[in-house]
Design an enzyme around this catalytic site. Structure first.
Site, PDB file in Angstrom:
ATOM      1  N   SER A  71       1.981   9.254  -0.932  1.00  0.00           N
ATOM      2  CA  SER A  71       1.557   8.047  -1.654  1.00  0.00           C
ATOM      3  C   SER A  71       1.460   6.849  -0.726  1.00  0.00           C
ATOM      4  O   SER A  71       0.679   5.927  -0.958  1.00  0.00           O
ATOM      5  CB  SER A  71       2.532   7.739  -2.794  1.00  0.00           C
ATOM      6  OG  SER A  71       3.813   7.383  -2.287  1.00  0.00           O
ATOM      7  N   THR A  73       0.293   6.831   2.277  1.00  0.00           N
ATOM      8  CA  THR A  73      -0.814   6.935   3.224  1.00  0.00           C
ATOM      9  C   THR A  73      -2.123   7.335   2.554  1.00  0.00           C
ATOM     10  O   THR A  73      -3.085   7.695   3.228  1.00  0.00           O
ATOM     11  CB  THR A  73      -0.477   7.962   4.320  1.00  0.00           C
ATOM     12  OG1 THR A  73      -0.174   9.225   3.701  1.00  0.00           O
ATOM     13  CG2 THR A  73       0.714   7.513   5.144  1.00  0.00           C
ATOM     14  N   SER A  74      -2.171   7.270   1.233  1.00  0.00           N
ATOM     15  CA  SER A  74      -3.387   7.606   0.484  1.00  0.00           C
ATOM     16  C   SER A  74      -3.886   6.341  -0.207  1.00  0.00           C
ATOM     17  O   SER A  74      -3.882   6.227  -1.427  1.00  0.00           O
ATOM     18  CB  SER A  74      -3.091   8.719  -0.531  1.00  0.00           C
ATOM     19  OG  SER A  74      -4.281   9.179  -1.131  1.00  0.00           O
ATOM     20  N   LYS A  75      -4.330   5.390   0.606  1.00  0.00           N
ATOM     21  CA  LYS A  75      -4.610   4.046   0.114  1.00  0.00           C
ATOM     22  C   LYS A  75      -5.897   3.494   0.712  1.00  0.00           C
ATOM     23  O   LYS A  75      -6.270   3.836   1.834  1.00  0.00           O
ATOM     24  CB  LYS A  75      -3.459   3.095   0.467  1.00  0.00           C
ATOM     25  CG  LYS A  75      -2.103   3.499  -0.123  1.00  0.00           C
ATOM     26  CD  LYS A  75      -0.983   2.637   0.433  1.00  0.00           C
ATOM     27  CE  LYS A  75       0.375   3.066  -0.107  1.00  0.00           C
ATOM     28  NZ  LYS A  75       0.633   2.588  -1.457  1.00  0.00           N
ATOM     29  N   CYS A 109      -0.379  -3.034  -3.644  1.00  0.00           N
ATOM     30  CA  CYS A 109       0.494  -2.426  -2.639  1.00  0.00           C
ATOM     31  C   CYS A 109       1.135  -3.558  -1.847  1.00  0.00           C
ATOM     32  O   CYS A 109       0.452  -4.255  -1.082  1.00  0.00           O
ATOM     33  CB  CYS A 109      -0.273  -1.505  -1.701  1.00  0.00           C
ATOM     34  SG  CYS A 109       0.766  -0.867  -0.350  1.00  0.00           S
ATOM     35  N   SER A 310       7.166   7.026  -6.136  1.00  0.00           N
ATOM     36  CA  SER A 310       5.786   6.547  -6.141  1.00  0.00           C
ATOM     37  C   SER A 310       4.853   7.745  -6.223  1.00  0.00           C
ATOM     38  O   SER A 310       4.991   8.692  -5.437  1.00  0.00           O
ATOM     39  CB  SER A 310       5.492   5.743  -4.866  1.00  0.00           C
ATOM     40  OG  SER A 310       4.146   5.317  -4.838  1.00  0.00           O
ATOM     41  N   HIS A 315       9.963   7.926  -2.650  1.00  0.00           N
ATOM     42  CA  HIS A 315       9.381   7.215  -1.513  1.00  0.00           C
ATOM     43  C   HIS A 315      10.300   7.323  -0.305  1.00  0.00           C
ATOM     44  O   HIS A 315      11.528   7.329  -0.435  1.00  0.00           O
ATOM     45  CB  HIS A 315       9.170   5.749  -1.878  1.00  0.00           C
ATOM     46  CG  HIS A 315       8.251   5.004  -0.978  1.00  0.00           C
ATOM     47  ND1 HIS A 315       8.669   4.435   0.201  1.00  0.00           N
ATOM     48  CD2 HIS A 315       6.924   4.731  -1.075  1.00  0.00           C
ATOM     49  CE1 HIS A 315       7.651   3.832   0.785  1.00  0.00           C
ATOM     50  NE2 HIS A 315       6.572   4.000   0.034  1.00  0.00           N
ATOM     51  N   MET A 319       8.529   0.808  -1.592  1.00  0.00           N
ATOM     52  CA  MET A 319       7.261   0.135  -1.806  1.00  0.00           C
ATOM     53  C   MET A 319       7.493  -1.377  -1.786  1.00  0.00           C
ATOM     54  O   MET A 319       8.489  -1.858  -2.328  1.00  0.00           O
ATOM     55  CB  MET A 319       6.647   0.546  -3.150  1.00  0.00           C
ATOM     56  CG  MET A 319       6.491   2.053  -3.319  1.00  0.00           C
ATOM     57  SD  MET A 319       8.039   2.885  -3.801  1.00  0.00           S
ATOM     58  CE  MET A 319       8.076   2.529  -5.554  1.00  0.00           C
TER      59      MET A 319
END
Length: 402
Positions: A71, A73-75, A109, A310, A315, A319
């Site tokens: 989660s 690094t998938s942004k 984020c 997350s 996480h 976050m």
């Protein structure tokens, strides 16, 4: 064999920058660099970002894209000069699902917020007259997802963003330049900080029972639960939670029922298509533990323990938006976060700043809370992060991806 007679569209090239911000990283775009169809919200934009990141991926590895299969690094981030005279840059954030074909636009984020200011300065989105030769430039950011202001203090040397430095952030391997970030009036949207009007609620969760919960809307909507009520200590690392399918299912059920109680969804079935918000976290009084890097975290050096999930997984650190929620809740006497922070301490009461332990180490955050016109108000929450460019140039995707 390849069917050479079949026409396959060529790849297209899109200017982009790959950046780390705090303990996250993502692909950054200037709005005007996107293909015309993706410059407006909708299916074309979502499909483009999914293909860039490498989703949906049933293998959950994102091998054929820029995502890192977590989660964190998938942004994706889309930036443009602000339409508001009071801001420098408009910041839109997309949380890209890993194994499902959707992009969640429901929240911010906080970690990547730290990279927005440096990107804006380096890419001409801040008035050049405001950038000193040496010093700090204040970048005022309009967070489009939640309609809130973020103020970033970006260091500048020789007229350029200073990225290297000695600021250490637990969860990030190497030091970098410190970037203080302030989240102004962080209650998301126009809603109350406590959507139910209570500092502590009782959630009736199927398969779990009645749970005390603080449901707060600051930074990002978050459901806080006492670790002890779930059979945890608050010192858990990722493997303990993420390797337990029953635990992950339990947390998702808690999250869904929290979302319903907070009014974020109208029916429990809607939670599956709103994975980015709310977050669910569990808290406990301070205790000694060893972080994921082997670093010893002492109870004497922190105020409380927090673990947060997350996109369905624990996480690896915290976050940024959830850190804002922690700061806000700690500043209000009587929330579960506050009670964990003051547990066993002689000076009970609200906390203007707390240091909390997370799986990778610790983080200090601060917030100022006041009770105004019958409700709680947070003027701002502040933390320090770091950011740097990892790669810049262009990403390529097949021309028929969107």
């Amino acid at each position: 064999m390849n069917d050479v007679a079949r026409p396959y569209p060529p790849q297209i090239s899109i200017p982009a920058t790959y950046m780390r911000g705090g303990t996250s990283k993502g692909v950054f775009f200037k709005l005007g660099d996107l293909p015309a169809a993706a410059q407006v919200p909708g299916a074309a934009r979502d499909k483009l970002l999914l293909r860039v990141i490498g989703s949906p991926d049933p293998y959950e590895k994102q091998i054929d894209g820029m995502g890192g299969a977590t989660s964190s690094t998938s942004k994706a981030v889309i930036l443009s000069k602000s339409e508001s005279a009071e801001h420098d840059v408009d910041y839109l954030f997309g949380q890209v699902a890993i194994d499902k074909p959707y992009v969640d636009w429901s929240g911010n984020c906080g970690n990547l917020s730290a990279a927005v200011g440096p990107f804006a300065v380096a890419n001409g989105l801040v008035d050049a007259a405001r950038i000193p030769q040496d010093g700090v430039v204040e970048v005022r950011i309009w967070q489009v997802n939640i309609q809130k202001t973020i103020v970033s203090q970006v260091p500048v040397v020789n007229g350029e963003v200073q990225e290297t430095g000695d600021f250490e952030l637990d969860g990030v391997t190497f030091p970098a330049a410190e970037i203080p970030v302030a989240f102004m009036d962080p209650a998301e949207g126009e809603g109350a900080i406590f959507p139910t009007g209570n500092l502590v609620d009782e959630l009736d969760v199927p398969g779990v029972g009645l749970l005390k919960a603080t449901l707060i809307n600051a930074g990002i909507p978050t459901v806080f639960i006492n670790a002890l009520d779930l059979g945890y200590t608050g010192t858990e690392l990722q493997a303990v939670i993420n390797g337990d399918d029953q635990a992950l299912e339990m947390f998702e059920t808690i999250r869904a029922h929290g979302a319903l109680r907070m009014g974020l969804i109208g029916d429990i079935s809607e939670a599956a298509s709103r994975q980015h918000t709310p977050k669910v976290a569990f808290v406990a009084p301070a205790a000694d533990y060893v972080s994921s890097s082997g670093k010893e975290v002492r109870a004497a050096d922190i105020d409380l323990l927090v673990r947060a999930l997350s996109m369905g997984k624990l996480h690896h650190a915290m976050m940024g938006t959830a850190a804002v929620a922690i700061a806000a809740a700690a500043a209000i006497e009587g929330t579960l976060v506050n009670l964990a922070a003051v547990s066993g301490k002689p000076d009970s009461g609200k906390r203007h700043a707390v240091t909390f332990g997370h799986p990778s180490g610790s983080l200090r955050v601060g917030a100022e809370a006041s009770f105004v016109n019958g409700g709680w108000y947070i003027e701002k929450a502040v933390m320090s992060r770091s950011a740097r460019v990892l790669m810049e140039g262009a990403v390529r995707i097949p021309g028929d991806s969107f």
